[in-house]
Design a protein around this motif. Structure first.
Motif, PDB file in Angstrom:
ATOM      1  N   THR A  59       2.407  -1.596  -5.718  1.00 35.22           N
ATOM      2  CA  THR A  59       1.438  -0.617  -5.225  1.00 35.22           C
ATOM      3  C   THR A  59       1.713   0.696  -5.938  1.00 35.22           C
ATOM      4  N   THR A  60       0.655   1.438  -6.216  1.00 36.05           N
ATOM      5  CA  THR A  60       0.832   2.676  -6.975  1.00 36.05           C
ATOM      6  C   THR A  60       0.060   3.831  -6.350  1.00 36.05           C
ATOM      7  N   ALA A  61       0.556   5.020  -6.631  1.00 33.51           N
ATOM      8  CA  ALA A  61      -0.173   6.256  -6.343  1.00 33.51           C
ATOM      9  C   ALA A  61       0.064   7.155  -7.548  1.00 33.51           C
ATOM     10  N   ILE A  62      -0.675   8.249  -7.630  1.00 32.07           N
ATOM     11  CA  ILE A  62      -0.604   9.074  -8.840  1.00 32.07           C
ATOM     12  C   ILE A  62      -0.067  10.463  -8.518  1.00 32.07           C
ATOM     13  N   ILE A  63       0.921  10.878  -9.313  1.00 33.32           N
ATOM     14  CA  ILE A  63       1.375  12.273  -9.283  1.00 33.32           C
ATOM     15  C   ILE A  63       0.640  12.953 -10.434  1.00 33.32           C
ATOM     16  N   ALA A  64      -0.213  13.906 -10.117  1.00 31.16           N
ATOM     17  CA  ALA A  64      -1.061  14.530 -11.131  1.00 31.16           C
ATOM     18  C   ALA A  64      -0.665  15.994 -11.315  1.00 31.16           C
ATOM     19  N   TYR A  65      -0.091  16.292 -12.485  1.00 28.32           N
ATOM     20  CA  TYR A  65       0.229  17.685 -12.800  1.00 28.32           C
ATOM     21  C   TYR A  65      -1.075  18.440 -13.060  1.00 28.32           C
TER      22      TYR A  65
ATOM     23  N   SER B 244     -10.173  -2.753  -9.213  1.00 27.26           N
ATOM     24  CA  SER B 244     -10.926  -1.525  -9.480  1.00 27.26           C
ATOM     25  C   SER B 244     -12.261  -1.512  -8.744  1.00 27.26           C
ATOM     26  N   CYS B 245     -12.267  -2.015  -7.523  1.00 30.50           N
ATOM     27  CA  CYS B 245     -13.508  -1.956  -6.746  1.00 30.50           C
ATOM     28  C   CYS B 245     -13.893  -0.499  -6.491  1.00 30.50           C
ATOM     29  N   ALA B 246     -15.177  -0.287  -6.403  1.00 31.04           N
ATOM     30  CA  ALA B 246     -15.652   1.069  -6.125  1.00 31.04           C
ATOM     31  C   ALA B 246     -15.087   1.570  -4.799  1.00 31.04           C
ATOM     32  N   SER B 247     -14.907   0.641  -3.862  1.00 33.96           N
ATOM     33  CA  SER B 247     -14.440   1.055  -2.538  1.00 33.96           C
ATOM     34  C   SER B 247     -12.940   1.344  -2.519  1.00 33.96           C
ATOM     35  N   ASN B 248     -12.256   0.972  -3.583  1.00 36.20           N
ATOM     36  CA  ASN B 248     -10.809   1.175  -3.600  1.00 36.20           C
ATOM     37  C   ASN B 248     -10.491   2.613  -3.980  1.00 36.20           C
ATOM     38  N   LYS B 249      -9.430   3.116  -3.404  1.00 31.09           N
ATOM     39  CA  LYS B 249      -8.973   4.449  -3.760  1.00 31.09           C
ATOM     40  C   LYS B 249      -7.500   4.368  -4.080  1.00 31.09           C
ATOM     41  N   THR B 250      -7.029   5.337  -4.804  1.00 36.01           N
ATOM     42  CA  THR B 250      -5.610   5.446  -5.089  1.00 36.01           C
ATOM     43  C   THR B 250      -5.134   6.767  -4.530  1.00 36.01           C
ATOM     44  N   TYR B 251      -4.042   6.729  -3.827  1.00 32.73           N
ATOM     45  CA  TYR B 251      -3.527   7.981  -3.284  1.00 32.73           C
ATOM     46  C   TYR B 251      -3.061   8.868  -4.438  1.00 32.73           C
ATOM     47  N   ARG B 252      -3.363  10.148  -4.332  1.00 26.32           N
ATOM     48  CA  ARG B 252      -3.071  11.075  -5.428  1.00 26.32           C
ATOM     49  C   ARG B 252      -2.415  12.322  -4.869  1.00 26.32           C
ATOM     50  N   LEU B 253      -1.338  12.730  -5.501  1.00 26.51           N
ATOM     51  CA  LEU B 253      -0.641  13.953  -5.114  1.00 26.51           C
ATOM     52  C   LEU B 253      -0.732  14.924  -6.283  1.00 26.51           C
TER      53      LEU B 253
ATOM     54  N   THR C  64       0.821  -1.209   0.000  1.00 20.11           N
ATOM     55  CA  THR C  64       0.000   0.000   0.000  1.00 20.11           C
ATOM     56  C   THR C  64       0.858   1.263   0.000  1.00 20.11           C
ATOM     57  N   ILE C  65       0.284   2.340  -0.526  1.00 19.84           N
ATOM     58  CA  ILE C  65       0.853   3.690  -0.397  1.00 19.84           C
ATOM     59  C   ILE C  65      -0.176   4.525   0.354  1.00 19.84           C
ATOM     60  N   ASN C  66       0.221   5.039   1.481  1.00 22.56           N
ATOM     61  CA  ASN C  66      -0.697   5.784   2.355  1.00 22.56           C
ATOM     62  C   ASN C  66      -1.999   5.022   2.590  1.00 22.56           C
ATOM     63  N   GLY C  67      -1.859   3.719   2.766  1.00 15.67           N
ATOM     64  CA  GLY C  67      -2.998   2.880   3.145  1.00 15.67           C
ATOM     65  C   GLY C  67      -3.752   2.259   1.985  1.00 15.67           C
ATOM     66  N   TRP C  68      -3.430   2.647   0.733  1.00 13.29           N
ATOM     67  CA  TRP C  68      -4.195   2.164  -0.421  1.00 13.29           C
ATOM     68  C   TRP C  68      -3.333   1.352  -1.371  1.00 13.29           C
ATOM     69  N   PRO C  69      -3.847   0.177  -1.822  1.00 17.44           N
ATOM     70  CA  PRO C  69      -3.070  -0.632  -2.759  1.00 17.44           C
ATOM     71  C   PRO C  69      -2.850   0.066  -4.106  1.00 17.44           C
ATOM     72  N   GLY C  70      -3.828   0.868  -4.512  1.00 22.79           N
ATOM     73  CA  GLY C  70      -3.691   1.548  -5.805  1.00 22.79           C
ATOM     74  C   GLY C  70      -4.460   0.839  -6.891  1.00 22.79           C
ATOM     75  N   ASP C  71      -4.716   1.579  -7.993  1.00 18.43           N
ATOM     76  CA  ASP C  71      -5.660   1.081  -8.992  1.00 18.43           C
ATOM     77  C   ASP C  71      -5.065   0.116 -10.000  1.00 18.43           C
ATOM     78  N   THR C  72      -3.775  -0.254  -9.846  1.00 19.57           N
ATOM     79  CA  THR C  72      -3.283  -1.307 -10.739  1.00 19.57           C
ATOM     80  C   THR C  72      -3.581  -2.686 -10.155  1.00 19.57           C
ATOM     81  N   ILE C  73      -4.088  -2.755  -8.935  1.00 21.83           N
ATOM     82  CA  ILE C  73      -4.396  -4.041  -8.303  1.00 21.83           C
ATOM     83  C   ILE C  73      -5.816  -4.467  -8.642  1.00 21.83           C
TER      84      ILE C  73
END
Ligand code: C2O
Length: 642
Positions: free
Chosen positions: A376-382, A278-287, A267-276
């Motif tokens: 595990t993944t998170a997203i850096i969003a410009y 795609s449940c509705a309850s799943n979230k991906t950490y985003r910066l 996990t990253i900040n508690g979330w596995p990320g959306d490459t694992i």
């Protein structure tokens, strides 16, 4: 000595407790005096006097699913804190801006959704990860921990030196007896001499899988980071997730002496990320980032058993600190971080505005073992990114030991840091310690699931460390309770053999380890050098060795058997990296040095949680130094009893 004697000693100790209650005021007084002494010291160092003392109630939030408000307990200690501030005013010591940061941790059951299912976990203040402690160098932290969970609990403040606050370190049965369900304990400590990223975690069974959070220490007022001022900063906590109660995972493995099951996700900040999934309850950490700025990312490996490779697609970065000690700037496109370690990096948003994954997956140094190979993944969003699918980084192969070694052996300390002190050039205590796996006897009438139907074990110098069951080592030391531990931990392995030769991996005459509570004693202020030598017993593996209560210098690392004739020439005595946790190279060795200038009992152990109950640890007992400042103080009045 038989158990009866320990019980007897404990009984008389309990009898003493009521009279000790009377001593409470004196203890609090002593503590406040030592804090005032510390402030006076700080004062002497302060550049510009200011007439401000703050009693700051710090509310902080972590990136978590619940931004739960941290409650502030106005416990007696608050009154004490106010008193301390008044005392400081009256003594006109108020020239630094050191604050008291006071908060409460409520640990209790929480139902969360991960990997498309519900799971009950123990969490602090209703969030995963738990709350972030934010403070400045020199501040005092007070955390009232309320154990509202069904399990025994302690909290360890990983990397904090605990000078004069030895009773706040936290490891169960080393420092303290656990806080029982329904109980509470107040941890107090000071953040002097370190800036950067540390973290806190449960130090009881496998609870730290969900009971953990960041500690962020910024420079005190008037001091700066020794690098470009970051535009913003963020914390990246890497974790490990089981679709199960982690304590059950540990318990069922220990029941038969087998290896515990692998985790279900990272996990990253508690979330596995959306490459694992795609449940509705799943979230991906985003910066969210803006282009052309520098971000300080504080990476913490809070996983139980996994070292990680970490990358951000299309971006390079600069390492500026590890384990809350500044490093010379180190350019890299990959971070290697073991359980317990932290790495601060500067990231410049100099790529075309888009979406970029940050990703982590395991570095597996052992050969032929099973593991979960997810990322595990998170997203850096410009800002103003037009694409919808983030770009994935290409992580190194799981077994890429050369990349891991390049990263961890090329870091050096920033000797111009105000917190740097030179490496001791002479050594009082020389130790050579083998670290690795082994087997311990299954026991008659039992069936064991380890190799050769024995129990899996791990050891230092062939001794598997066993925690005392009824009193902590520190309390046994303080109260002179005999029969709890022995001080005969050896300076060398009992047998010299070709440690890294894989032909020895299943040599039963080398694999069996006695289970003992054997510690090593040091005179106050002695300088200690340790060569850690990995063994090939069961299999070679990189073990992240963590020392409580101190930072150590990493003088050299290499592969194969350590060779004093050639390898001492490789020592960096000028600017070696300073850390609290070091991955000893797989099938190799590492040399560390530190000054034992903190009296007390300090756990030293492998930070892979699987190896801790197997015995990969011991404790260092540092004697008192003969001055009030170098003497172990009495335990606080609310110190948990067994
Ligand atoms: Cu972070 Cu003894 O542990």
């Amino acid at each position: 000595m038989p158990d009866m004697d320990i019980e007897g000693q404990l009984g008389s100790r309990r009898a003493k407790r009521s009279s000790e209650k009377d001593k409470m005021d004196a203890l609090v007084d002593a503590w406040s005096q030592s804090m005032i002494a510390r402030k006076e010291k700080d004062l002497a160092k302060a550049e510009r006097p200011q007439l401000i003392v703050l009693y700051q109630l710090c509310l902080s939030f972590s990136p978590s699913e619940t931004n739960s408000f941290m409650s502030i307990a106005m416990a007696p200690s608050s009154l004490f804190a106010v008193g301390l501030v008044l005392a400081l005013f009256s003594l006109s010591l108020s020239t630094t801006s050191a604050d008291i940061v006071e908060t409460s941790f409520h640990a209790k059951n929480l139902t969360v959704n991960r990997l498309c299912q519900k799971q009950v976990i123990v969490a602090v203040n209703g969030s995963l990860p738990g709350p972030t402690l934010r403070a400045k160098e020199g501040d005092t932290i007070i955390v009232h921990v309320f154990n509202e969970s069904p399990y025994n609990l302690t909290i360890h403040w990983h990397g904090i030196f605990q000078r004069s606050t030895q009773w706040s370190d936290g490891p169960e049965y080393v420092t303290q007896c656990p806080i029982r369900p329904g109980g509470n304990y107040t941890y107090r400590f000071n953040l002097t001499g370190q800036v950067g990223t540390l973290w806190w975690h449960a130090h009881s069974q496998w609870l730290r899988a969900t009971v953990y959070g960041a500690i962020i220490i910024r420079p005190r007022e008037g001091q700066k980071y020794p690098f470009v001022k970051p535009y913003r900063e963020d914390t990246i906590l890497l974790g490990e997730w089981w679709n199960a109660d982690p304590n059950d995972v540990e318990k069922s493995a220990l029941a038969t002496g087998t290896t515990p099951v692998d985790s279900d996700a990272y996990t990253i900040n508690g979330w596995p990320g959306d490459t694992i999934n795609s449940c509705a309850s799943n979230k991906t950490y985003r910066l969210d980032v803006v282009p052309g700025q520098t971000y300080l990312l504080r990476i913490i490996n809070a996983a139980l058993n996994i070292q990680f490779f970490f990358k951000i697609a299309n971006h390079n970065f600069t390492v500026v600190a590890v384990d809350a000690a500044y490093t010379n700037p180190f350019q890299t496109d990959v971070v290697v971080v073991g359980p317990g370690q932290t790495t601060d990096i500067l990231l410049t948003t100099n790529q075309s505005p888009g979406l970029y994954y940050m990703a982590a997956h395991p570095y597996i140094s052992a050969i032929g073992v099973s593991f979960n190979d997810n990322s595990t993944t998170a997203i850096i969003a410009y800002q103003n990114a037009t694409q919808t699918t983030p770009i994935l980084p290409v992580l190194p192969p799981f077994n890429d030991t050369p990349t891991a070694f390049t990263f961890s052996s090329n870091l050096t300390a920033l000797v111009t840091s105000p917190f740097w002190s030179p490496v001791p050039q002479t050594v009082d205590e020389n130790m050579f310690i083998t670290v690795g796996l082994g087997l311990s006897a299954c026991g008659s009438n039992q069936t064991c699931g380890g190799i050769f139907n024995q129990r899996m074990s791990a050891s230092m110098n062939n001794r598997s460390f066993v925690l005392p069951p009824r009193v902590s080592l520190l309390e046994a030391l303080y109260r002179n309770i005999s029969g709890v531990y022995t001080t005969d931990f050896p300076d060398n392995p009992p047998l010299v053999f070709d440690y890294v030769n894989v032909n020895n991996s299943f040599n039963q005459s080398l694999m069996m380890t006695p289970r003992l509570t054997s510690v090593k004693k040091f005179k106050f202020n002695s300088t200690v050098q340790i060569v850690f030598q990995n063994t090939a017993l069961v299999g070679i593996e990189n073990h992240p060795m963590h020392l409580h209560g101190f930072n150590f210098y990493v003088l050299a690392q290499g592969f194969g058997n350590y060779d004093p004739a050639n390898d001492t020439a490789k020592f960096n005595l000028v600017n070696p990296q300073e850390r609290n946790t070091l991955g000893v190279p797989s099938g190799g060795w590492a040399v560390i040095r530190f000054r034992a200038n903190n009296p007390g009992v300090w756990f030293i152990h492998c930070h892979l949680e699987v190896h801790l109950p197997w015995g990969l640890g011991t404790a260092f007992l540092v004697e008192n130094g003969g001055t009030p400042e170098s003497t172990l103080p009495p335990p606080p009045a609310d110190f948990p009893q067994c």
